[in-house]
Design a protein around this motif. Structure first.
Motif, PDB file in Angstrom:
ATOM      1  N   UNK A 131       0.773  -1.138   0.341  1.00 42.80           N
ATOM      2  CA  UNK A 131       0.065   0.025  -0.086  1.00 42.80           C
ATOM      3  C   UNK A 131       0.794   1.135   0.012  1.00 42.80           C
ATOM      4  N   UNK A 132       1.894   1.196   1.017  1.00 41.72           N
ATOM      5  CA  UNK A 132       2.528   2.301   0.843  1.00 41.72           C
ATOM      6  C   UNK A 132       3.490   2.521  -0.493  1.00 41.72           C
ATOM      7  N   UNK A 133       3.956   1.625  -1.003  1.00 39.14           N
ATOM      8  CA  UNK A 133       4.585   1.677  -2.346  1.00 39.14           C
ATOM      9  C   UNK A 133       3.687   2.024  -3.452  1.00 39.14           C
ATOM     10  N   UNK A 134       2.236   1.744  -3.430  1.00 36.72           N
ATOM     11  CA  UNK A 134       1.268   2.267  -4.408  1.00 36.72           C
ATOM     12  C   UNK A 134       1.166   3.664  -4.137  1.00 36.72           C
ATOM     13  N   UNK A 135       1.064   4.098  -3.074  1.00 35.96           N
ATOM     14  CA  UNK A 135       0.605   5.463  -2.786  1.00 35.96           C
ATOM     15  C   UNK A 135       2.065   6.626  -2.819  1.00 35.96           C
ATOM     16  N   UNK A 136       3.181   5.869  -2.744  1.00 31.64           N
ATOM     17  CA  UNK A 136       4.244   6.777  -3.194  1.00 31.64           C
ATOM     18  C   UNK A 136       4.433   7.237  -4.591  1.00 31.64           C
ATOM     19  N   UNK A 137       3.930   6.227  -5.355  1.00 34.29           N
ATOM     20  CA  UNK A 137       3.895   6.300  -6.902  1.00 34.29           C
ATOM     21  C   UNK A 137       2.609   7.273  -7.269  1.00 34.29           C
ATOM     22  N   UNK A 138       1.160   7.019  -6.692  1.00 36.02           N
ATOM     23  CA  UNK A 138       0.004   7.347  -7.236  1.00 36.02           C
ATOM     24  C   UNK A 138      -0.281   8.601  -6.575  1.00 36.02           C
ATOM     25  N   UNK A 139       0.202   9.181  -5.435  1.00 39.18           N
ATOM     26  CA  UNK A 139       0.090  10.448  -4.772  1.00 39.18           C
ATOM     27  C   UNK A 139       0.560  11.672  -5.855  1.00 39.18           C
ATOM     28  N   UNK A 140       1.870  11.443  -5.843  1.00 45.11           N
ATOM     29  CA  UNK A 140       2.453  12.528  -6.518  1.00 45.11           C
ATOM     30  C   UNK A 140       1.808  12.713  -8.221  1.00 45.11           C
ATOM     31  N   UNK A 141       1.900  11.398  -8.770  1.00 46.88           N
ATOM     32  CA  UNK A 141       1.407  11.319 -10.157  1.00 46.88           C
ATOM     33  C   UNK A 141      -0.231  11.848 -10.121  1.00 46.88           C
ATOM     34  N   UNK A 142      -1.031  11.478  -9.200  1.00 48.16           N
ATOM     35  CA  UNK A 142      -2.455  11.591  -9.344  1.00 48.16           C
ATOM     36  C   UNK A 142      -2.356  13.039  -8.891  1.00 48.16           C
ATOM     37  N   UNK A 166       5.842  -5.179  -7.788  1.00 44.85           N
ATOM     38  CA  UNK A 166       4.826  -5.488  -8.997  1.00 44.85           C
ATOM     39  C   UNK A 166       3.589  -4.827  -8.568  1.00 44.85           C
ATOM     40  N   UNK A 167       3.043  -5.509  -7.190  1.00 45.06           N
ATOM     41  CA  UNK A 167       1.991  -5.258  -6.811  1.00 45.06           C
ATOM     42  C   UNK A 167       1.738  -3.760  -6.602  1.00 45.06           C
ATOM     43  N   UNK A 168       2.812  -3.322  -6.027  1.00 46.34           N
ATOM     44  CA  UNK A 168       2.680  -1.773  -5.825  1.00 46.34           C
ATOM     45  C   UNK A 168       2.310  -0.962  -6.912  1.00 46.34           C
ATOM     46  N   UNK A 169       2.852  -1.235  -8.090  1.00 48.55           N
ATOM     47  CA  UNK A 169       2.891  -0.435  -9.194  1.00 48.55           C
ATOM     48  C   UNK A 169       1.621  -0.514  -9.768  1.00 48.55           C
ATOM     49  N   UNK A 170       0.969  -2.051  -9.971  1.00 46.22           N
ATOM     50  CA  UNK A 170      -0.202  -2.088 -10.266  1.00 46.22           C
ATOM     51  C   UNK A 170      -1.188  -1.411  -9.527  1.00 46.22           C
ATOM     52  N   UNK A 171      -1.261  -1.518  -8.140  1.00 46.57           N
ATOM     53  CA  UNK A 171      -2.259  -0.659  -7.332  1.00 46.57           C
ATOM     54  C   UNK A 171      -2.109   0.782  -7.620  1.00 46.57           C
ATOM     55  N   UNK A 172      -1.131   1.334  -7.689  1.00 45.96           N
ATOM     56  CA  UNK A 172      -0.909   2.595  -7.985  1.00 45.96           C
ATOM     57  C   UNK A 172      -1.775   2.847  -9.336  1.00 45.96           C
ATOM     58  N   UNK A 173      -1.650   2.226 -10.337  1.00 48.92           N
ATOM     59  CA  UNK A 173      -2.346   2.559 -11.601  1.00 48.92           C
ATOM     60  C   UNK A 173      -3.837   2.323 -11.226  1.00 48.92           C
ATOM     61  N   UNK A 174      -4.177   1.397 -10.267  1.00 49.15           N
ATOM     62  CA  UNK A 174      -5.673   1.295 -10.220  1.00 49.15           C
ATOM     63  C   UNK A 174      -6.276   2.243  -9.252  1.00 49.15           C
TER      64      UNK A 174
END
Length: 296
Positions: free
Chosen positions: A79-90, A150-158
């Protein structure tokens, strides 16, 4: 007569809305009651502290162990990995759509983001296996790329469509008078964006982030397919991990009914419920803090 008719309609719709609100609370209470009731049967056999702090999850071994700590850490890591990617991009994408994009570009981007939200999670997981996983395997010199990254990147996309949509609405809703006041004192476009628009939209942006966190924590199929499902203590993003949702999805279909293992899955669901609740409460806390700050 018309006034009486309008008054009766107001009373009727007030009653309907009140009933629907109570039904939602009743449904939530029913779910929590079911989880806690079945979890209690598990905690008759296993101490709650041993369950939360246990280092091994092996419920089908000759000496079953029900340690949930690896599952909690794996879920948190992904979850943290996903948010580190998704928050700035989003937030960056939301700011671009609201403040910089031309009407033509905006009309293309917003439908594209909505289409991204409509892609089934099983398709995202499949792409993670056949497209992303080989690249991560080459990058990390591992046999496969089914790991937490892998899971973090996919969750960030979602999570991106939710974060972008809600954050863009919040930024767009900032009153024009705020921006005009910034321009009037000599502020540039960029200074107005990051010193006026984004701080003013902070409650809505935080809500977007918390919705993204809830999306990431509760996702099942993608992490089940893409993270390797290894019930071990994670040490980094290149480790194979097993999240709480994946554990429930994998084991619930084959576990014997009304056994300790069966009730353990309800206990996992209860912990997941309270983790999500805590994330929402933290979001509400920070939203209220920002609102009080702006009101002052």
């Amino acid at each position: 007569m018309k006034y009486q008719a309008r008054l009766s309609l107001d009373v009727l719709f007030k009653f309907i809305f009140k009933i629907t609100g109570l039904l939602v609370l009743l449904l939530l209470g029913g779910i929590l009651t079911m989880l806690v009731y079945n979890s209690f049967s598990f905690f008759l056999d296993v101490k709650p502290l041993d369950f939360i702090t246990g280092l091994a999850w092996n419920p089908t071994g000759s000496s079953p162990t029900f340690g949930m700590l690896p599952l909690i850490l794996s879920t948190t890591l992904v979850t943290i990995g996903a948010m580190l990617l998704a928050i700035p991009i989003g937030i960056g994408t939301a700011t671009f759509i609201s403040e910089y994009a031309s009407p033509g570009v905006k009309n293309i981007l917003k439908p594209a983001i909505e289409i991204l939200a409509a892609i089934p999670s099983v398709v995202i997981g499949f792409l993670g296996i056949v497209v992303l996983s080989p690249g991560l395997a080459n990058l990390s010199n591992l046999p496969n790329g089914l790991n937490a990254l892998n899971g973090a990147i996919l969750l960030a996309v979602m999570a991106l469509p939710t974060i972008i949509t809600v954050a863009e609405d919040a930024i767009h809703a900032v009153p024009k008078s705020y921006k005009e006041a910034s321009y009037a004192v000599g502020g540039t476009k960029w200074q107005t964006v990051y010193k006026v628009s984004i701080p003013a939209a902070a409650p809505g942006i935080i809500a977007a982030v918390m919705l993204g966190v809830g999306r990431a924590i509760g996702e099942t199929m993608t992490v089940l397919m893409a993270t390797g499902n290894a019930s071990m203590m994670p040490t980094g993003f290149f480790d194979s991990v097993k999240t709480m949702t994946a554990t429930i999805a994998i084991e619930m279909g084959e576990v014997p009914y009304q056994t300790t293992h069966y009730y353990a899955l309800y206990a996992i669901a209860t912990v997941l419920f309270f983790m999500t609740l805590l994330a929402n409460l933290l979001g509400e806390f920070f939203i209220n803090r920002f609102r009080k700050y702006h009101a002052a």
